[in-house]
Motif scaffolding. Structure first.
Motif, mmCIF file in Angstrom:
data_model
loop_
_atom_site.group_PDB
_atom_site.id
_atom_site.type_symbol
_atom_site.label_atom_id
_atom_site.label_comp_id
_atom_site.label_asym_id
_atom_site.label_seq_id
_atom_site.Cartn_x
_atom_site.Cartn_y
_atom_site.Cartn_z
ATOM 1 N N PRO A 162 0.819 -1.214 0.000
ATOM 2 C CA PRO A 162 0.000 0.000 0.000
ATOM 3 C C PRO A 162 0.853 1.264 0.000
ATOM 4 O O PRO A 162 1.948 1.290 0.571
ATOM 5 N N LEU A 163 0.328 2.319 -0.635
ATOM 6 C CA LEU A 163 0.966 3.627 -0.647
ATOM 7 C C LEU A 163 0.083 4.619 0.105
ATOM 8 O O LEU A 163 -1.143 4.558 0.012
ATOM 9 N N TYR A 164 0.723 5.531 0.811
ATOM 10 C CA TYR A 164 0.024 6.562 1.576
ATOM 11 C C TYR A 164 0.579 7.935 1.194
ATOM 12 O O TYR A 164 1.714 8.041 0.710
ATOM 13 N N ASP A 165 -0.215 8.976 1.429
ATOM 14 C CA ASP A 165 0.254 10.341 1.199
ATOM 15 C C ASP A 165 1.569 10.542 1.943
ATOM 16 O O ASP A 165 1.692 10.184 3.114
ATOM 17 N N GLY A 166 2.553 11.096 1.247
ATOM 18 C CA GLY A 166 3.830 11.379 1.869
ATOM 19 C C GLY A 166 4.844 10.253 1.776
ATOM 20 O O GLY A 166 5.988 10.418 2.203
ATOM 21 N N ASP A 167 4.464 9.102 1.225
ATOM 22 C CA ASP A 167 5.421 8.000 1.051
ATOM 23 C C ASP A 167 6.442 8.349 -0.019
ATOM 24 O O ASP A 167 6.139 9.065 -0.987
ATOM 25 N N TRP A 168 7.649 7.830 0.133
ATOM 26 C CA TRP A 168 8.694 7.917 -0.883
ATOM 27 C C TRP A 168 8.757 6.610 -1.634
ATOM 28 O O TRP A 168 8.972 5.553 -1.028
ATOM 29 N N LEU A 169 8.551 6.680 -2.916
ATOM 30 C CA LEU A 169 8.667 5.543 -3.813
ATOM 31 C C LEU A 169 9.986 5.698 -4.548
ATOM 32 O O LEU A 169 10.289 6.770 -5.057
ATOM 33 N N LYS A 170 10.775 4.653 -4.584
ATOM 34 C CA LYS A 170 12.050 4.717 -5.281
ATOM 35 C C LYS A 170 12.114 3.571 -6.277
ATOM 36 O O LYS A 170 11.934 2.403 -5.922
#
Length: 116
Positions: free
Chosen positions: A100-108
């Motif tokens: 899951p992804l949330y607001d403010g997550d860093w995806l690299k």
């Protein structure tokens, strides 16, 4: 992230801020996965989000690197067995496992950083 209803299809609109460059990319994630990667003129399948102009090749982004998808009304990311890995908040993801992804997550993706 905003939950919207377009033509009876659930979707969530998210922003991808790539290396702090403005404006952010607006992406609508629906039931069909949205593939992140880089364009290859010889490939049969191309990514929906082409990161080539962000030096994706130099940063180790695969042609078909990862995908964004909806799972239980939440945006998730899934690594597509990329060569240089997909990370969320510096945690390396196992290939083909939804995260899951949330607001403010860093995806690299490889070394290319994207703020969700």
């Amino acid at each position: 992230m905003n939950l919207n209803d377009f033509d009876d299809h659930v979707s969530i609109a998210i922003q991808l801020l790539i290396r702090g460059e403005m404006p952010p990319l607006m992406v609508e994630v629906r039931l069909d996965p949205v593939i992140l990667g880089r364009y290859d003129p010889e490939a049969m399948k191309q990514p929906e989000i082409d990161l080539t102009k962000y030096n994706a090749h130099e940063d180790g982004v695969s042609r078909l690197h990862a995908e964004l998808l909806l799972h239980e009304d939440r945006v998730c990311v899934q690594d597509l067995s990329s060569r240089n890995g997909t990370y969320v908040n510096n945690e390396k993801l196992a290939p083909y496992i939804e995260h899951p992804l949330y607001d403010g997550d860093w995806l690299k993706l490889g070394r290319l950083k994207i703020l969700i």
